[in-house]
Design an enzyme around this catalytic site. Structure first.
Site, mmCIF file in Angstrom:
data_model
loop_
_atom_site.group_PDB
_atom_site.id
_atom_site.type_symbol
_atom_site.label_atom_id
_atom_site.label_comp_id
_atom_site.label_asym_id
_atom_site.label_seq_id
_atom_site.Cartn_x
_atom_site.Cartn_y
_atom_site.Cartn_z
ATOM 1 N N THR A 178 11.812 37.197 -60.204
ATOM 2 C CA THR A 178 12.076 36.953 -61.592
ATOM 3 C C THR A 178 13.479 37.681 -61.653
ATOM 4 O OG1 THR A 178 9.622 37.213 -62.346
ATOM 5 C CG2 THR A 178 11.633 38.335 -63.895
ATOM 6 N N GLY A 179 14.294 37.380 -62.738
ATOM 7 C CA GLY A 179 15.448 37.832 -63.026
ATOM 8 C C GLY A 179 16.722 36.856 -63.209
ATOM 9 N N ALA A 214 17.069 41.970 -56.735
ATOM 10 C CA ALA A 214 16.827 43.498 -56.789
ATOM 11 C C ALA A 214 17.904 44.246 -57.672
ATOM 12 C CB ALA A 214 16.807 43.854 -55.098
ATOM 13 N N GLY A 218 12.572 45.944 -61.100
ATOM 14 C CA GLY A 218 11.791 46.106 -62.003
ATOM 15 C C GLY A 218 12.511 46.264 -63.385
ATOM 16 N N GLU A 252 5.769 41.237 -59.113
ATOM 17 C CA GLU A 252 6.813 41.172 -57.816
ATOM 18 C C GLU A 252 6.169 41.940 -56.528
ATOM 19 O OE1 GLU A 252 10.912 40.650 -60.397
ATOM 20 O OE2 GLU A 252 10.019 42.438 -59.678
#
Length: 227
Positions: free
Chosen positions: A28-29, A86, A98, A106
């Site tokens: 995610t991201g 990350a 996070g 994750e």
């Protein structure tokens, strides 16, 4: 070079690790968005057969919209490889994740995966983690008491809120407390302490998990191998 260009560079390089018939974890991201786009192009061009497990609703929605098959974590018996972003990674390959409030999912996916690859721009590679606020997911019931405990321990907590002042909720409807520590010199000790705190669901310290870090930089892509 623009930061987004470095993210895209790392993301596009990482899909070369993907092989036909893999069970693949998708993180995610912002960097992962580029990765999923590049992965979809490979799937279409090479007719790859993949089973993908996503670490957030938004990644799952993106993957499905691009024709990538998605299953829930409970529907697979293993994951061959997970590619994720990350927020920080240090010289010992310890990381913080996070920033997108998805670190519980994750970490579940990462610890189920045989191999983990992180994709980052070079600004995320640091000597010591901690400048990026450490996310801690907590249940809403009694979250203020958890916050107060963090204050007493000198961890400089702050509830993560939206632009309109509401507390950010994760996909599991939990809250996030960010710890503003600046430097984490003993990440394993901190991780153990946080895991013992009642009300804490999961923290954003990802320790001894990553195998390789794919870094986008003005000089090109760099591959850092942890193990």
């Amino acid at each position: 070079m623009d930061k987004n260009a470095m993210k895209k560079m790392a993301a596009e390089r990482s899909v070369a690790y993907v092989e036909d018939n893999m069970v693949l974890g998708l993180g995610t991201g912002s960097t992962v968005v580029y990765m999923v786009e590049a992965l979809a192009k490979r799937v279409k061009a090479e007719n790859l057969h993949l089973t993908c497990v996503c670490t957030s609703i938004r990644t799952a929605d993106q993957a499905k919209s691009l024709g990538i098959p998605v299953k829930a974590l409970n529907e697979v018996d293993h994951i061959d490889l997970t590619i994720d972003g990350a927020d920080e990674v240090d010289a010992n390959f310890q990381g913080i994740k996070g920033g997108g409030a998805a670190h519980l999912f994750e970490k579940l996916v990462a610890t189920t995966s045989t191999r983990n690859i992180w994709i980052v721009d070079e600004a995320k590679v640091v000597d010591t983690i901690g400048r990026f606020p450490l996310p801690v997911e907590v249940i809403p019931f009694g979250s203020q008491q958890v916050y107060n405990r963090f204050v007493k321990e000198g961890l400089h907590p702050e509830f993560r809120t939206t632009a309109d002042g509401h507390r950010v909720l994760t996909d599991s409807k939990n809250e996030i407390i960010d710890l503003h520590l600046e430097k984490i010199t003993h990440p394993h000790l901190l991780a153990a302490w946080l895991s013992e705190q009642v009300g804490v669901v999961e923290h954003g310290l990802f320790l001894d998990l990553v195998n390789e870090v794919v870094v986008g930089s003005p000089e090109g892509v760099k591959i850092l191998k942890a193990r």
